[in-house]
Design a protein around this motif. Structure first.
Motif, mmCIF file in Angstrom:
data_model
loop_
_atom_site.group_PDB
_atom_site.id
_atom_site.type_symbol
_atom_site.label_atom_id
_atom_site.label_comp_id
_atom_site.label_asym_id
_atom_site.label_seq_id
_atom_site.Cartn_x
_atom_site.Cartn_y
_atom_site.Cartn_z
ATOM 1 N N PRO A 46 0.824 -1.035 -0.174
ATOM 2 C CA PRO A 46 0.004 -0.065 0.023
ATOM 3 C C PRO A 46 0.825 1.179 0.099
ATOM 4 C CG PRO A 46 0.050 -1.065 2.197
ATOM 5 C CD PRO A 46 0.864 -1.940 1.331
ATOM 6 N N GLU A 47 0.273 2.263 -0.653
ATOM 7 C CA GLU A 47 0.926 3.551 -0.769
ATOM 8 C C GLU A 47 -0.049 4.732 -0.301
ATOM 9 O OE1 GLU A 47 2.850 6.637 -3.713
ATOM 10 O OE2 GLU A 47 2.878 4.557 -4.045
ATOM 11 N N PHE A 48 0.149 5.459 0.864
ATOM 12 C CA PHE A 48 -0.562 6.491 1.160
ATOM 13 C C PHE A 48 0.375 7.880 1.227
ATOM 14 C CE2 PHE A 48 -1.877 9.188 4.915
ATOM 15 C CZ PHE A 48 -3.451 9.538 4.380
ATOM 16 N N HIS A 49 -0.180 8.878 0.513
ATOM 17 C CA HIS A 49 0.605 10.095 0.354
ATOM 18 C C HIS A 49 1.962 10.141 -0.067
ATOM 19 C CE1 HIS A 49 -2.605 12.647 2.483
ATOM 20 N NE2 HIS A 49 -3.064 11.618 1.463
ATOM 21 N N GLY A 50 2.434 8.830 -0.806
ATOM 22 C CA GLY A 50 3.879 8.919 -1.099
ATOM 23 C C GLY A 50 4.560 7.933 -0.231
ATOM 24 N N LYS A 51 4.175 7.446 0.757
ATOM 25 C CA LYS A 51 4.839 6.470 1.658
ATOM 26 C C LYS A 51 4.188 5.104 1.543
ATOM 27 C CE LYS A 51 6.075 10.275 4.713
ATOM 28 N NZ LYS A 51 5.931 10.778 6.169
ATOM 29 N N ASN A 52 5.120 4.131 1.542
ATOM 30 C CA ASN A 52 4.692 2.551 1.523
ATOM 31 C C ASN A 52 4.635 2.417 2.915
ATOM 32 O OD1 ASN A 52 4.940 2.444 -1.191
ATOM 33 N ND2 ASN A 52 7.004 2.268 -1.304
ATOM 34 N N GLY A 53 3.815 1.265 3.123
ATOM 35 C CA GLY A 53 3.336 1.074 4.582
ATOM 36 C C GLY A 53 3.124 -0.586 4.474
ATOM 37 N N HIS A 54 2.404 -1.133 5.725
ATOM 38 C CA HIS A 54 1.900 -2.451 5.684
ATOM 39 C C HIS A 54 0.254 -2.423 5.675
ATOM 40 C CE1 HIS A 54 5.758 -3.595 7.248
ATOM 41 N NE2 HIS A 54 5.944 -2.327 7.874
ATOM 42 N N PRO A 55 -0.125 -3.606 5.155
ATOM 43 C CA PRO A 55 0.627 -4.802 4.872
ATOM 44 C C PRO A 55 1.305 -5.060 3.611
ATOM 45 C CG PRO A 55 -1.858 -5.357 4.735
ATOM 46 C CD PRO A 55 -1.540 -3.766 5.179
ATOM 47 N N ILE A 56 1.915 -6.042 3.342
ATOM 48 C CA ILE A 56 2.431 -6.302 1.800
ATOM 49 C C ILE A 56 1.720 -7.728 1.523
ATOM 50 C CG2 ILE A 56 4.394 -4.667 2.083
ATOM 51 C CD1 ILE A 56 6.178 -7.490 2.317
ATOM 52 N N ILE A 57 1.822 -8.041 0.310
ATOM 53 C CA ILE A 57 1.543 -9.276 -0.218
ATOM 54 C C ILE A 57 2.741 -9.787 -0.794
ATOM 55 C CG2 ILE A 57 -0.019 -10.912 -1.203
ATOM 56 C CD1 ILE A 57 -2.145 -8.876 -0.952
#
Length: 110
Positions: A46-57
């Motif tokens: 996921p990306e929110f306002h240019g920053k990647n976060g969790h979770p990942i697949i």
């Protein structure tokens, strides 16, 4: 992560959610899973306002390459070194960035 992947070897992908990220919305999970189903060869994040976060697949082929020992720098360093291809999914969920380790961390988000 290694043990979970080995236990569920037949899965097509593995959703990795650190326990200290409890504020991710159901909508984000659904959006990530839908995008993974359309891009099953890529690491979906996921990306929110240019920053990647969790979770990942993680796709099966990538997850099977995780070693059975600690990785210096964690998955964040390991996956690019492995040559994994990332597919960022834009979400409207700042919970993907919220790392909750103490009660005071939680107080900051109420």
């Amino acid at each position: 992560i290694y043990c979970g992947v080995q236990y569920a070897k037949k899965a097509g992908g593995f959703l990795i959610l650190p326990v200290d990220h409890p504020l991710v919305t159901l909508q984000t999970f659904r959006k990530l899973i839908d995008n993974f189903n359309q891009n099953p060869q890529n690491v979906v994040r996921p990306e929110f306002h240019g920053k990647n976060g969790h979770p990942i697949i993680l796709p099966h082929v990538v997850a099977m390459q995780i070693p059975d020992c600690d990785i210096n720098g964690g998955l964040k360093k390991f996956l690019p070194e492995l040559g994994a291809i990332f597919y960022n999914v834009l979400v409207d969920d700042d919970g993907i960035l919220k790392n909750i380790n103490t009660k005071s961390d939680l107080d900051n988000y109420e």
